[in-house]
Design a protein around this motif. Structure first.
Motif, PDB file in Angstrom:
ATOM      1  N   TRP A  44       0.835  -1.210   0.000  1.00  0.00           N
ATOM      2  CA  TRP A  44       0.000   0.000   0.000  1.00  0.00           C
ATOM      3  C   TRP A  44       0.870   1.260   0.000  1.00  0.00           C
ATOM      4  N   VAL A  45       1.918   1.267   0.826  1.00  0.00           N
ATOM      5  CA  VAL A  45       2.804   2.432   0.902  1.00  0.00           C
ATOM      6  C   VAL A  45       3.492   2.677  -0.443  1.00  0.00           C
ATOM      7  N   VAL A  46       3.990   1.600  -1.058  1.00  0.00           N
ATOM      8  CA  VAL A  46       4.653   1.742  -2.364  1.00  0.00           C
ATOM      9  C   VAL A  46       3.683   2.326  -3.382  1.00  0.00           C
ATOM     10  N   GLY A  47       2.435   1.866  -3.366  1.00  0.00           N
ATOM     11  CA  GLY A  47       1.442   2.385  -4.287  1.00  0.00           C
ATOM     12  C   GLY A  47       1.139   3.855  -4.063  1.00  0.00           C
ATOM     13  N   ARG A  48       1.131   4.256  -2.798  1.00  0.00           N
ATOM     14  CA  ARG A  48       0.884   5.661  -2.482  1.00  0.00           C
ATOM     15  C   ARG A  48       2.045   6.543  -2.920  1.00  0.00           C
ATOM     16  N   ARG A  49       3.260   6.048  -2.733  1.00  0.00           N
ATOM     17  CA  ARG A  49       4.441   6.859  -3.030  1.00  0.00           C
ATOM     18  C   ARG A  49       4.812   6.833  -4.508  1.00  0.00           C
ATOM     19  N   TRP A  55       0.866  -3.036 -10.422  1.00  0.00           N
ATOM     20  CA  TRP A  55       0.689  -3.845  -9.218  1.00  0.00           C
ATOM     21  C   TRP A  55       1.813  -4.863  -9.074  1.00  0.00           C
ATOM     22  N   PHE A  56       2.254  -5.417 -10.179  1.00  0.00           N
ATOM     23  CA  PHE A  56       3.354  -6.389 -10.139  1.00  0.00           C
ATOM     24  C   PHE A  56       4.617  -5.734  -9.598  1.00  0.00           C
ATOM     25  N   GLN A  57       4.909  -4.520 -10.035  1.00  0.00           N
ATOM     26  CA  GLN A  57       6.098  -3.801  -9.577  1.00  0.00           C
ATOM     27  C   GLN A  57       5.971  -3.423  -8.101  1.00  0.00           C
ATOM     28  N   ARG A  58       4.774  -3.028  -7.686  1.00  0.00           N
ATOM     29  CA  ARG A  58       4.557  -2.687  -6.276  1.00  0.00           C
ATOM     30  C   ARG A  58       4.794  -3.899  -5.378  1.00  0.00           C
ATOM     31  N   VAL A  59       4.310  -5.032  -5.822  1.00  0.00           N
ATOM     32  CA  VAL A  59       4.516  -6.266  -5.055  1.00  0.00           C
ATOM     33  C   VAL A  59       5.998  -6.599  -4.979  1.00  0.00           C
ATOM     34  N   VAL A  61       8.609  -4.519  -5.108  1.00  0.00           N
ATOM     35  CA  VAL A  61       9.293  -3.602  -4.192  1.00  0.00           C
ATOM     36  C   VAL A  61       8.945  -3.958  -2.746  1.00  0.00           C
ATOM     37  N   ALA A  62       7.672  -4.298  -2.496  1.00  0.00           N
ATOM     38  CA  ALA A  62       7.257  -4.665  -1.138  1.00  0.00           C
ATOM     39  C   ALA A  62       7.976  -5.923  -0.663  1.00  0.00           C
ATOM     40  N   LEU A  63       8.153  -6.889  -1.571  1.00  0.00           N
ATOM     41  CA  LEU A  63       8.870  -8.114  -1.204  1.00  0.00           C
ATOM     42  C   LEU A  63      10.326  -7.822  -0.856  1.00  0.00           C
ATOM     43  N   LEU A  64      10.937  -6.871  -1.570  1.00  0.00           N
ATOM     44  CA  LEU A  64      12.314  -6.484  -1.263  1.00  0.00           C
ATOM     45  C   LEU A  64      12.397  -5.730   0.065  1.00  0.00           C
ATOM     46  N   ALA A  65      11.370  -4.936   0.354  1.00  0.00           N
ATOM     47  CA  ALA A  65      11.379  -4.124   1.580  1.00  0.00           C
ATOM     48  C   ALA A  65      11.081  -4.943   2.827  1.00  0.00           C
ATOM     49  N   MET A  66      10.414  -6.076   2.670  1.00  0.00           N
ATOM     50  CA  MET A  66      10.029  -6.874   3.843  1.00  0.00           C
ATOM     51  C   MET A  66      11.218  -7.298   4.702  1.00  0.00           C
ATOM     52  N   PRO A  67      12.258  -7.958   4.118  1.00  0.00           N
ATOM     53  CA  PRO A  67      13.385  -8.347   4.973  1.00  0.00           C
ATOM     54  C   PRO A  67      14.107  -7.146   5.569  1.00  0.00           C
ATOM     55  N   VAL A  68      14.109  -6.014   4.853  1.00  0.00           N
ATOM     56  CA  VAL A  68      14.757  -4.803   5.363  1.00  0.00           C
ATOM     57  C   VAL A  68      14.081  -4.350   6.653  1.00  0.00           C
ATOM     58  N   SER A 144      14.540   5.911  -7.130  1.00  0.00           N
ATOM     59  CA  SER A 144      15.051   4.568  -7.420  1.00  0.00           C
ATOM     60  C   SER A 144      14.563   3.584  -6.360  1.00  0.00           C
ATOM     61  N   THR A 145      14.549   2.306  -6.726  1.00  0.00           N
ATOM     62  CA  THR A 145      14.147   1.275  -5.766  1.00  0.00           C
ATOM     63  C   THR A 145      15.108   1.227  -4.591  1.00  0.00           C
ATOM     64  N   SER A 146      16.402   1.400  -4.861  1.00  0.00           N
ATOM     65  CA  SER A 146      17.397   1.393  -3.791  1.00  0.00           C
ATOM     66  C   SER A 146      17.127   2.510  -2.788  1.00  0.00           C
ATOM     67  N   HIS A 147      16.737   3.671  -3.297  1.00  0.00           N
ATOM     68  CA  HIS A 147      16.422   4.805  -2.425  1.00  0.00           C
ATOM     69  C   HIS A 147      15.203   4.488  -1.560  1.00  0.00           C
ATOM     70  N   GLU A 148      14.206   3.842  -2.155  1.00  0.00           N
ATOM     71  CA  GLU A 148      13.001   3.469  -1.414  1.00  0.00           C
ATOM     72  C   GLU A 148      13.329   2.464  -0.309  1.00  0.00           C
ATOM     73  N   LEU A 149      14.195   1.495  -0.628  1.00  0.00           N
ATOM     74  CA  LEU A 149      14.580   0.503   0.375  1.00  0.00           C
ATOM     75  C   LEU A 149      15.380   1.150   1.500  1.00  0.00           C
TER      76      LEU A 149
END
Length: 242
Positions: A44-49, A55-59, A61-68, A144-149
């Motif tokens: 949800w946060v990725v979609g807002r930002r 949706w595939f890309q949001r999922v 990024v969320a999967l990458l952010a989970m372990p972080v 960038s995705t790295s910045h988001e993580l």
């Protein structure tokens, strides 16, 4: 931020998922919905930002952010195994369940200084990781995705650092305050009462701040989170939530 158990308990080391620093990490079944809820929140946060993402890309990024984000919480608890061993009073178990991770000790008949030393591992870990996350965030390109993580890591570690240093009885800040008071000459019972009153007073102030932010600052989400956190602190201070 973790809850510290100061009562006798039954070790379930035989059911440990793994060991860290020689300490069994036990995971109860009611822990597993937490990653699912976290994944949903992060999506949800990725979609807002970044609404331009599919949706595939949001999922993804969320999967990458989970372990972080999970490392911020679980790592904080595991870091206490290091400080406990250095203090000469090793931890017996880390318990992951639906609430905050619990650091469990059988031997609580230790001097105030040892209690304090055992409580320092988590905050030190969160502080160091917050600083490293800030460096990571500053060195990556916005968008960038790295910045988001990096931002997710910074937010998670900073939140847990601040939360762990609050004077709640069940977190590091409350434990440190209690045993500092005992070192200064108060009895453990007197120290518990002071921590409880401090918790309630601070929590009432946070509820008030949340109301102000929500009503006058027009930031309803932030105000609601502050108010909810304050209400939880009142429940902890009053002994209704442990």
């Amino acid at each position: 931020m973790n809850s510290q158990n100061q009562e006798p308990f039954d070790l379930s080391a035989d059911n440990a998922l793994f060991r860290f620093n020689g300490v069994p990490v036990v995971v109860r079944s009611n822990f597993w919905p937490i990653p699912i809820l976290l994944f949903s929140f992060l999506t949800w946060v990725v979609g807002r930002r970044r609404p331009q993402l599919s949706w595939f890309q949001r999922v993804g990024v969320a999967l990458l952010a989970m372990p972080v984000t999970l490392v911020a919480d679980v790592g904080h608890a595991l870091a206490h195994t290091v400080s406990a061993r250095i203090a000469g009073a090793p931890m017996d178990e880390v318990l992951l369940y639906a609430g905050m991770p619990r650091t469990l000790y059988r031997n609580n008949a230790v001097p105030p200084k040892t209690h304090i030393q055992r409580s320092l591992g988590g905050p030190i870990f969160s502080l160091l990781c917050s600083l490293l996350s800030l460096l990571w965030w500053r060195r990556t390109a916005r968008g960038s995705t790295s910045h988001e993580l990096a931002e997710a890591s910074l937010a998670a570690h900073s939140f847990i650092l601040l939360g762990s240093l609050t004077p709640l009885p069940i977190v590091d800040g409350g434990v440190i305050l209690k045993w500092k008071l005992v070192e200064a000459g108060r009895s453990p019972e007197q120290a518990d009462q002071i921590v409880q009153k401090t918790t309630i007073g601070l929590s009432v102030a946070v509820v008030g701040l949340g109301a102000l932010v929500g009503l006058f600052g027009k930031r309803k989400l932030v105000g609601s989170l502050l108010a909810a956190g304050g209400a939880a602190g009142i429940a902890v201070g009053g002994g209704w939530l442990k």
